[in-house]
Design a protein around this motif. Structure first.
Motif, short mmCIF file in Angstrom:
data_model
loop_
_atom_site.label_atom_id
_atom_site.label_comp_id
_atom_site.label_asym_id
_atom_site.label_seq_id
_atom_site.Cartn_x
_atom_site.Cartn_y
_atom_site.Cartn_z
N ASP A 180 0.83 -1.21 0.00
CA ASP A 180 0.00 0.00 0.00
C ASP A 180 0.86 1.26 0.00
O ASP A 180 0.59 2.22 -0.72
CB ASP A 180 -0.92 0.02 1.23
N LEU A 181 1.93 1.24 0.80
CA LEU A 181 2.82 2.39 0.86
C LEU A 181 3.55 2.57 -0.47
O LEU A 181 3.73 3.70 -0.95
CB LEU A 181 3.82 2.21 2.00
N LYS A 182 3.97 1.48 -1.07
CA LYS A 182 4.63 1.54 -2.37
C LYS A 182 3.69 2.15 -3.42
O LYS A 182 4.10 2.96 -4.25
CB LYS A 182 5.09 0.16 -2.81
N LEU A 183 2.40 1.76 -3.36
CA LEU A 183 1.41 2.30 -4.29
C LEU A 183 1.25 3.80 -4.11
O LEU A 183 1.19 4.55 -5.09
CB LEU A 183 0.07 1.60 -4.10
N ALA A 206 -3.97 7.78 1.16
CA ALA A 206 -4.37 7.04 2.35
C ALA A 206 -5.21 7.98 3.19
O ALA A 206 -4.82 9.12 3.46
CB ALA A 206 -3.15 6.57 3.14
N CYS A 207 -6.38 7.52 3.60
CA CYS A 207 -7.25 8.35 4.44
C CYS A 207 -6.45 8.81 5.65
O CYS A 207 -5.81 8.00 6.32
CB CYS A 207 -8.47 7.55 4.88
N PRO A 208 -6.45 10.11 5.94
CA PRO A 208 -5.64 10.62 7.06
C PRO A 208 -6.14 10.17 8.43
O PRO A 208 -5.45 10.38 9.43
CB PRO A 208 -5.77 12.14 6.90
N VAL A 209 -7.30 9.53 8.49
CA VAL A 209 -7.84 9.07 9.77
C VAL A 209 -7.62 7.57 9.96
O VAL A 209 -7.08 7.13 10.96
CB VAL A 209 -9.34 9.41 9.89
N CYS A 210 -8.05 6.76 8.96
CA CYS A 210 -7.97 5.30 9.15
C CYS A 210 -6.92 4.62 8.28
O CYS A 210 -6.64 3.44 8.45
CB CYS A 210 -9.33 4.67 8.90
N GLY A 211 -6.37 5.34 7.29
CA GLY A 211 -5.31 4.77 6.47
C GLY A 211 -5.77 3.99 5.26
O GLY A 211 -4.94 3.47 4.51
N MET A 212 -7.08 3.91 5.01
CA MET A 212 -7.56 3.14 3.86
C MET A 212 -7.17 3.83 2.56
O MET A 212 -7.23 5.06 2.45
CB MET A 212 -9.08 3.00 3.93
N LYS A 213 -6.80 3.04 1.54
CA LYS A 213 -6.49 3.60 0.23
C LYS A 213 -7.77 4.09 -0.44
O LYS A 213 -8.78 3.37 -0.47
CB LYS A 213 -5.82 2.57 -0.68
N PRO A 260 2.33 16.50 -0.49
CA PRO A 260 3.23 15.54 -1.15
C PRO A 260 2.75 14.11 -0.96
O PRO A 260 1.86 13.82 -0.15
CB PRO A 260 4.57 15.77 -0.44
N ARG A 261 3.35 13.22 -1.70
CA ARG A 261 3.02 11.80 -1.59
C ARG A 261 3.30 11.32 -0.16
O ARG A 261 4.32 11.69 0.43
CB ARG A 261 3.82 10.97 -2.59
N GLN A 262 2.40 10.53 0.35
CA GLN A 262 2.51 10.08 1.73
C GLN A 262 3.63 9.05 1.89
O GLN A 262 3.79 8.16 1.06
CB GLN A 262 1.17 9.50 2.20
N THR A 263 4.38 9.17 2.96
CA THR A 263 5.48 8.26 3.25
C THR A 263 5.17 7.33 4.41
O THR A 263 6.00 6.50 4.80
CB THR A 263 6.77 9.04 3.56
N SER A 264 3.97 7.48 4.98
CA SER A 264 3.52 6.58 6.05
C SER A 264 2.01 6.48 5.95
O SER A 264 1.35 7.36 5.38
CB SER A 264 3.95 7.09 7.42
N ILE A 265 1.46 5.42 6.51
CA ILE A 265 0.02 5.21 6.48
C ILE A 265 -0.53 5.38 7.90
O ILE A 265 -0.07 4.69 8.82
CB ILE A 265 -0.33 3.81 5.94
N PRO A 266 -1.49 6.26 8.08
CA PRO A 266 -2.07 6.48 9.41
C PRO A 266 -2.66 5.19 9.99
O PRO A 266 -3.19 4.36 9.26
CB PRO A 266 -3.17 7.52 9.17
N VAL A 267 -2.55 5.02 11.28
CA VAL A 267 -3.14 3.88 11.98
C VAL A 267 -4.46 4.31 12.56
O VAL A 267 -4.56 5.32 13.25
CB VAL A 267 -2.21 3.36 13.09
N TRP A 268 -5.50 3.56 12.26
CA TRP A 268 -6.86 3.91 12.72
C TRP A 268 -7.02 3.59 14.19
O TRP A 268 -6.90 2.45 14.62
CB TRP A 268 -7.87 3.11 11.89
#
Length: 270
Positions: A180-183, A206-213, A260-268
């Motif tokens: 997901d992060l690579k995408l 990635a949703c800034p709250v739950c991290g879903m693509k 910018p492109r996200q470098t981490s995915i938020p944890v819900w």
């Protein structure tokens, strides 16, 4: 024939169809259309629809991330009927084509899976396991552990856990990467034609709250609703809609520009 062409042809009920209850009184409200030129059939809640109006309404719900269809008819003041329509009923009364059925069922399955995405099969015993700590990729299978020594597997690469834990980025297995992060980092850039100034924006966020693509359909304003946590946020600056709208119009680029492109995915944090 393409889905678009199929939808352009108006759908009509067969008045000889005895399996449907038709409504022809002028005071019966179609909750999803004001067009009374076509024969209307009664839904389980008592409100009447045409196959076209029902198809377009339910498609709009899928586009907003809702895979459960409820009647939008206003029955008293501003109170909606809100009766749940089964997919079987929608499929029948919307007279869905084969291509529409494929789209509806695939989209509904994707949205439902996203809502319950913290459940996966153990790669060894195939039992469904829930991940309670969303920041830890090292997950213990209780079933396997009761039969032998402790068995941990990697939530990300679906192999037996290797290396120290807990970890949130990867395990010690070769090739364990966050797809997901690579995408998020390699997806194509798109423009938002109806949002002034947005000519190059990552196509996946990635949703800034739950991290879903999530993806933007490139129609209407820059704000979207996450189908999993249902939070509305700006696809451009990644701020919540309520905060972004204080400084710019939904149809204008944000003062801070494109995030910018996200470098981490938020944890819900449910």
């Amino acid at each position: 024939m393409s889905l678009q062409k199929q939808e352009q042809a108006e759908k009509k009920y067969d008045p000889r169809d005895k399996t449907l209850k038709f409504v022809d009184r002028g005071d019966d409200l179609d909750p999803v259309s004001s067009d009374f030129s076509s024969l209307r059939a009664e839904m389980s809640c008592g409100h009447a629809v045409t196959p076209d109006s029902l198809t377009h309404w339910c498609r709009s719900q899928l586009d907003e991330g809702n895979y459960k269809f409820r009647c939008p008819a206003v029955i008293e003041g501003t109170t909606q009927c809100n009766k749940l329509w089964s997919y079987q009923e929608v499929r029948r009364l919307a007279d869905l084509t084969a291509e529409e059925i494929k789209y509806f069922e695939e989209t509904m399955a994707r949205l439902a899976a996203a809502e319950y995405s913290e459940v996966q099969q153990c790669p060894q015993c195939k039992t469904c396991v829930e991940r309670k700590d969303l920041s830890n990729l090292c997950v213990k299978c209780i079933i396997c552990t009761t039969k032998q020594k402790t068995y941990n597997f990697c939530w990300q690469c679906q192999r037996q856990w290797k290396g120290p834990g807990p970890r949130s980025d990867r395990c010690g297995n070769d090739g364990c990467i966050n797809k997901d992060l690579k995408l998020l980092q390699t997806c194509e850039s798109i423009s938002l034609p109806e949002v002034t100034g947005v000519t190059s924006c990552p196509s996946v966020r990635a949703c800034p709250v739950c991290g879903m693509k999530v993806e933007h359909n490139r129609q209407f304003c820059k704000n979207i609703r996450c189908p999993r946590c249902h939070v509305e946020f700006c696809f451009v600056c990644l701020k919540r809609k309520s905060k972004c709208c204080k400084t710019s119009s939904p149809y204008q680029i944000c003062p801070s520009g494109v995030a910018p492109r996200q470098t981490s995915i938020p944890v819900w944090k449910k």
